[in-house]
Design a protein around this motif. Structure first.
Motif, short mmCIF file in Angstrom:
data_model
loop_
_atom_site.label_atom_id
_atom_site.label_comp_id
_atom_site.label_asym_id
_atom_site.label_seq_id
_atom_site.Cartn_x
_atom_site.Cartn_y
_atom_site.Cartn_z
N VAL A 48 0.85 -1.19 0.00
CA VAL A 48 0.00 0.00 0.00
C VAL A 48 0.89 1.24 0.00
CG1 VAL A 48 -1.96 -1.09 1.16
CG2 VAL A 48 -0.22 0.03 2.53
N ASP A 49 0.35 2.32 -0.53
CA ASP A 49 1.02 3.62 -0.46
C ASP A 49 0.16 4.52 0.39
OD1 ASP A 49 3.36 3.32 -2.09
OD2 ASP A 49 2.04 3.21 -3.83
N LEU A 50 0.73 5.03 1.46
CA LEU A 50 0.02 5.98 2.32
C LEU A 50 0.69 7.33 2.12
CD1 LEU A 50 -0.43 3.85 5.55
CD2 LEU A 50 -2.02 4.20 3.68
N GLY A 51 0.09 8.13 1.25
CA GLY A 51 0.73 9.38 0.86
C GLY A 51 1.97 9.04 0.07
N ASP A 52 3.11 9.52 0.56
CA ASP A 52 4.38 9.24 -0.11
C ASP A 52 5.16 8.11 0.56
OD1 ASP A 52 4.98 10.58 2.22
OD2 ASP A 52 6.50 11.88 1.32
N LEU A 94 -0.38 -9.72 12.03
CA LEU A 94 -0.11 -8.73 11.00
C LEU A 94 1.02 -7.81 11.43
CD1 LEU A 94 -3.76 -7.76 10.02
CD2 LEU A 94 -2.30 -9.52 9.03
N PHE A 95 1.92 -7.55 10.48
CA PHE A 95 3.06 -6.68 10.72
C PHE A 95 3.18 -5.73 9.54
CE2 PHE A 95 3.92 -10.83 12.56
CZ PHE A 95 4.19 -10.50 13.88
N ALA A 96 3.56 -4.47 9.80
CA ALA A 96 3.70 -3.49 8.73
C ALA A 96 5.06 -2.80 8.85
CB ALA A 96 2.59 -2.45 8.81
N ILE A 97 5.73 -2.68 7.70
CA ILE A 97 7.03 -2.00 7.64
C ILE A 97 7.06 -1.07 6.44
CG2 ILE A 97 8.34 -3.81 8.81
CD1 ILE A 97 9.29 -4.69 5.95
N GLY A 98 7.97 -0.12 6.48
CA GLY A 98 8.23 0.70 5.31
C GLY A 98 8.84 -0.16 4.22
N ASP A 99 8.40 0.03 3.00
CA ASP A 99 8.85 -0.78 1.87
C ASP A 99 10.06 -0.14 1.19
OD1 ASP A 99 9.01 -2.72 -0.08
OD2 ASP A 99 7.35 -1.94 -1.26
N VAL A 100 11.02 0.30 1.99
CA VAL A 100 12.23 0.92 1.46
C VAL A 100 13.42 0.47 2.31
CG1 VAL A 100 13.42 3.09 0.97
CG2 VAL A 100 10.96 2.94 0.67
#
Length: 108
Positions: free
Chosen positions: A31-35, A47-53
């Protein structure tokens, strides 16, 4: 592991992403949340969420191989813990963002 229960909930903004049914066990959702590109993982119902960079070279991280709770960057092999964002191996030396995730009424 980072303790998200210690967060000040009055300072956290949760955004509705998708029905949890769209993220089956063992899958990931981009997903993209803004930039901010983010990848959400479902590992055994957690569920785990990380920056995709990747912090090593700003390349995409979410397509990397998942080994237990660590993701290996597909470009140069840096490794990060998806539960905390902590860097686990070089060439990266800086942690990545990890975000709290919750499911409410069947929605991530």
């Amino acid at each position: 592991m980072f303790n998200y229960t210690a967060l000040d909930e009055s300072k956290v903004e949760y955004l509705e992403i998708a029905p949890v049914s769209e993220l089956p066990n063992g899958e990931r959702l981009f997903v993209d949340l803004g930039d901010k590109p983010i990848v959400i993982f479902n590992i055994a119902g957690q569920l785990f969420a990380i920056g995709d960079v990747c912090t090593h070279d700003d390349g995409p991280l979410g397509d990397g191989v998942l080994e237990d709770h660590n993701i290996v960057c597909p470009r140069h092999g840096a490794e990060f813990d998806i539960r905390t964002g902590k860097v686990m191996s070089m060439p990266a030396v800086v942690d990545i963002p990890a975000y709290p995730v919750q499911v409410r009424d069947g929605v991530i």
